[in-house]
Design a protein around this motif. Structure first.
Motif, PDB file in Angstrom:
ATOM      1  N   UNK A  39       0.830  -1.202   0.000  1.00  0.00           N
ATOM      2  CA  UNK A  39       0.000   0.000   0.000  1.00  0.00           C
ATOM      3  C   UNK A  39       0.868   1.257   0.000  1.00  0.00           C
ATOM      4  N   UNK A  40       1.899   1.256   0.834  1.00  0.00           N
ATOM      5  CA  UNK A  40       2.792   2.421   0.907  1.00  0.00           C
ATOM      6  C   UNK A  40       3.554   2.615  -0.411  1.00  0.00           C
ATOM      7  N   UNK A  41       3.975   1.535  -1.026  1.00  0.00           N
ATOM      8  CA  UNK A  41       4.686   1.632  -2.306  1.00  0.00           C
ATOM      9  C   UNK A  41       3.762   2.169  -3.391  1.00  0.00           C
ATOM     10  N   UNK A  42       2.528   1.680  -3.431  1.00  0.00           N
ATOM     11  CA  UNK A  42       1.568   2.197  -4.399  1.00  0.00           C
ATOM     12  C   UNK A  42       1.346   3.697  -4.181  1.00  0.00           C
ATOM     13  N   UNK A  43       1.259   4.101  -2.931  1.00  0.00           N
ATOM     14  CA  UNK A  43       1.085   5.512  -2.620  1.00  0.00           C
ATOM     15  C   UNK A  43       2.273   6.350  -3.066  1.00  0.00           C
ATOM     16  N   UNK A  44       3.469   5.839  -2.835  1.00  0.00           N
ATOM     17  CA  UNK A  44       4.679   6.566  -3.239  1.00  0.00           C
ATOM     18  C   UNK A  44       4.731   6.715  -4.753  1.00  0.00           C
ATOM     19  N   UNK A  45       4.419   5.657  -5.467  1.00  0.00           N
ATOM     20  CA  UNK A  45       4.435   5.735  -6.931  1.00  0.00           C
ATOM     21  C   UNK A  45       3.358   6.706  -7.411  1.00  0.00           C
ATOM     22  N   UNK A  49       3.967  10.382  -9.558  1.00  0.00           N
ATOM     23  CA  UNK A  49       3.341  10.740 -10.841  1.00  0.00           C
ATOM     24  C   UNK A  49       2.403  11.931 -10.654  1.00  0.00           C
ATOM     25  N   UNK A  50       1.684  11.916  -9.542  1.00  0.00           N
ATOM     26  CA  UNK A  50       0.685  12.952  -9.253  1.00  0.00           C
ATOM     27  C   UNK A  50      -0.640  12.289  -8.923  1.00  0.00           C
ATOM     28  N   UNK A  51      -1.107  12.481  -7.710  1.00  0.00           N
ATOM     29  CA  UNK A  51      -2.336  11.819  -7.265  1.00  0.00           C
ATOM     30  C   UNK A  51      -3.524  12.180  -8.151  1.00  0.00           C
ATOM     31  N   UNK A  52      -3.623  13.442  -8.543  1.00  0.00           N
ATOM     32  CA  UNK A  52      -4.741  13.872  -9.390  1.00  0.00           C
ATOM     33  C   UNK A  52      -4.706  13.138 -10.720  1.00  0.00           C
ATOM     34  N   UNK A  53      -3.532  13.066 -11.326  1.00  0.00           N
ATOM     35  CA  UNK A  53      -3.394  12.396 -12.622  1.00  0.00           C
ATOM     36  C   UNK A  53      -3.693  10.907 -12.513  1.00  0.00           C
ATOM     37  N   UNK A  54      -3.216  10.274 -11.447  1.00  0.00           N
ATOM     38  CA  UNK A  54      -3.467   8.845 -11.261  1.00  0.00           C
ATOM     39  C   UNK A  54      -4.949   8.595 -11.034  1.00  0.00           C
ATOM     40  N   UNK A  55      -5.583   9.412 -10.203  1.00  0.00           N
ATOM     41  CA  UNK A  55      -7.018   9.251  -9.932  1.00  0.00           C
ATOM     42  C   UNK A  55      -7.818   9.358 -11.230  1.00  0.00           C
ATOM     43  N   UNK A  56      -7.487  10.340 -12.046  1.00  0.00           N
ATOM     44  CA  UNK A  56      -8.191  10.514 -13.311  1.00  0.00           C
ATOM     45  C   UNK A  56      -7.957   9.336 -14.250  1.00  0.00           C
ATOM     46  N   UNK A  57      -6.711   8.912 -14.383  1.00  0.00           N
ATOM     47  CA  UNK A  57      -6.381   7.807 -15.289  1.00  0.00           C
ATOM     48  C   UNK A  57      -7.006   6.491 -14.832  1.00  0.00           C
ATOM     49  N   UNK A  58      -7.142   6.325 -13.516  1.00  0.00           N
ATOM     50  CA  UNK A  58      -7.725   5.092 -12.967  1.00  0.00           C
ATOM     51  C   UNK A  58      -9.240   5.197 -12.825  1.00  0.00           C
ATOM     52  N   UNK A  59      -9.785   6.344 -13.180  1.00  0.00           N
ATOM     53  CA  UNK A  59     -11.221   6.593 -13.050  1.00  0.00           C
ATOM     54  C   UNK A  59     -11.685   6.400 -11.605  1.00  0.00           C
ATOM     55  N   UNK A  60     -10.903   6.965 -10.687  1.00  0.00           N
ATOM     56  CA  UNK A  60     -11.203   6.882  -9.262  1.00  0.00           C
ATOM     57  C   UNK A  60     -11.379   8.290  -8.704  1.00  0.00           C
ATOM     58  N   UNK A  61     -12.190   8.409  -7.690  1.00  0.00           N
ATOM     59  CA  UNK A  61     -12.356   9.654  -6.968  1.00  0.00           C
ATOM     60  C   UNK A  61     -11.060   9.930  -6.210  1.00  0.00           C
ATOM     61  N   UNK A  62     -10.556  11.147  -6.304  1.00  0.00           N
ATOM     62  CA  UNK A  62      -9.271  11.468  -5.682  1.00  0.00           C
ATOM     63  C   UNK A  62      -9.298  11.266  -4.168  1.00  0.00           C
ATOM     64  N   UNK A  63     -10.379  11.639  -3.522  1.00  0.00           N
ATOM     65  CA  UNK A  63     -10.488  11.461  -2.075  1.00  0.00           C
ATOM     66  C   UNK A  63     -10.485   9.979  -1.704  1.00  0.00           C
ATOM     67  N   UNK A  64     -11.168   9.168  -2.509  1.00  0.00           N
ATOM     68  CA  UNK A  64     -11.167   7.718  -2.269  1.00  0.00           C
ATOM     69  C   UNK A  64      -9.775   7.137  -2.441  1.00  0.00           C
ATOM     70  N   UNK A  65      -9.047   7.661  -3.416  1.00  0.00           N
ATOM     71  CA  UNK A  65      -7.678   7.205  -3.648  1.00  0.00           C
ATOM     72  C   UNK A  65      -6.801   7.523  -2.439  1.00  0.00           C
ATOM     73  N   UNK A  81      -5.452  -2.981  -9.309  1.00  0.00           N
ATOM     74  CA  UNK A  81      -5.282  -3.220 -10.745  1.00  0.00           C
ATOM     75  C   UNK A  81      -5.506  -1.943 -11.548  1.00  0.00           C
ATOM     76  N   UNK A  82      -6.497  -1.141 -11.170  1.00  0.00           N
ATOM     77  CA  UNK A  82      -6.728   0.142 -11.846  1.00  0.00           C
ATOM     78  C   UNK A  82      -5.531   1.070 -11.655  1.00  0.00           C
ATOM     79  N   UNK A  83      -5.014   1.105 -10.435  1.00  0.00           N
ATOM     80  CA  UNK A  83      -3.860   1.955 -10.148  1.00  0.00           C
ATOM     81  C   UNK A  83      -2.641   1.527 -10.962  1.00  0.00           C
ATOM     82  N   UNK A  84      -2.387   0.236 -10.978  1.00  0.00           N
ATOM     83  CA  UNK A  84      -1.226  -0.268 -11.716  1.00  0.00           C
ATOM     84  C   UNK A  84      -1.321   0.125 -13.198  1.00  0.00           C
TER      85      UNK A  84
END
Length: 104
Positions: A39-45, A49-65, A81-84
């Motif tokens: 979980x920590x490694x996924x968060x660091x990655x 990249x940028x939490x906003x960009x990852x949330x958008x690319x993964x089609x996830x709500x940023x707060x949920x991410x 899997x969406x995050x990866x």
């Protein structure tokens, strides 16, 4: 003299600059096998990249991410899997020892 309070907290996201860096970091976390480390490694990655960009690319709500990857987070496999995919990474399984894989 430098005070401990003056030191910047280490964030691995500051050093994950390339796709290869990110892939190696995530791979090491999965090899460790500890869900907290993963979980920590996924968060660091994601931060690298940028939490906003990852949330958008993964089609996830940023707060949920943020919650999923936060201190008490427990992301579901579907989220991982969406995050990866959003991070440009894939998930693969490899036997830890080729000898054991052939014996089974």
């Amino acid at each position: 003299m430098v005070k401990v309070s003056d030191l910047k907290e280490y964030d691995p996201a500051d050093f994950l600059e390339t796709a290869e860096d990110r892939a190696s970091f995530i791979t090491a976390a999965f090899e460790d096998g500890d869900p907290v480390i993963i979980r920590k490694a996924l968060g660091a990655v994601a931060r690298s990249i940028g939490m906003k960009d990852i949330a958008e690319a993964a089609n996830l709500n940023r707060e949920s991410l943020y919650r999923s990857l936060g201190e008490n987070g427990n992301p579901e496999l579907a989220t991982i899997l969406k995050l990866m995919k959003a991070m440009g990474l894939t998930l693969a399984a490899n036997p830890p020892d080729q000898t054991l894989a052939k014996a089974g």
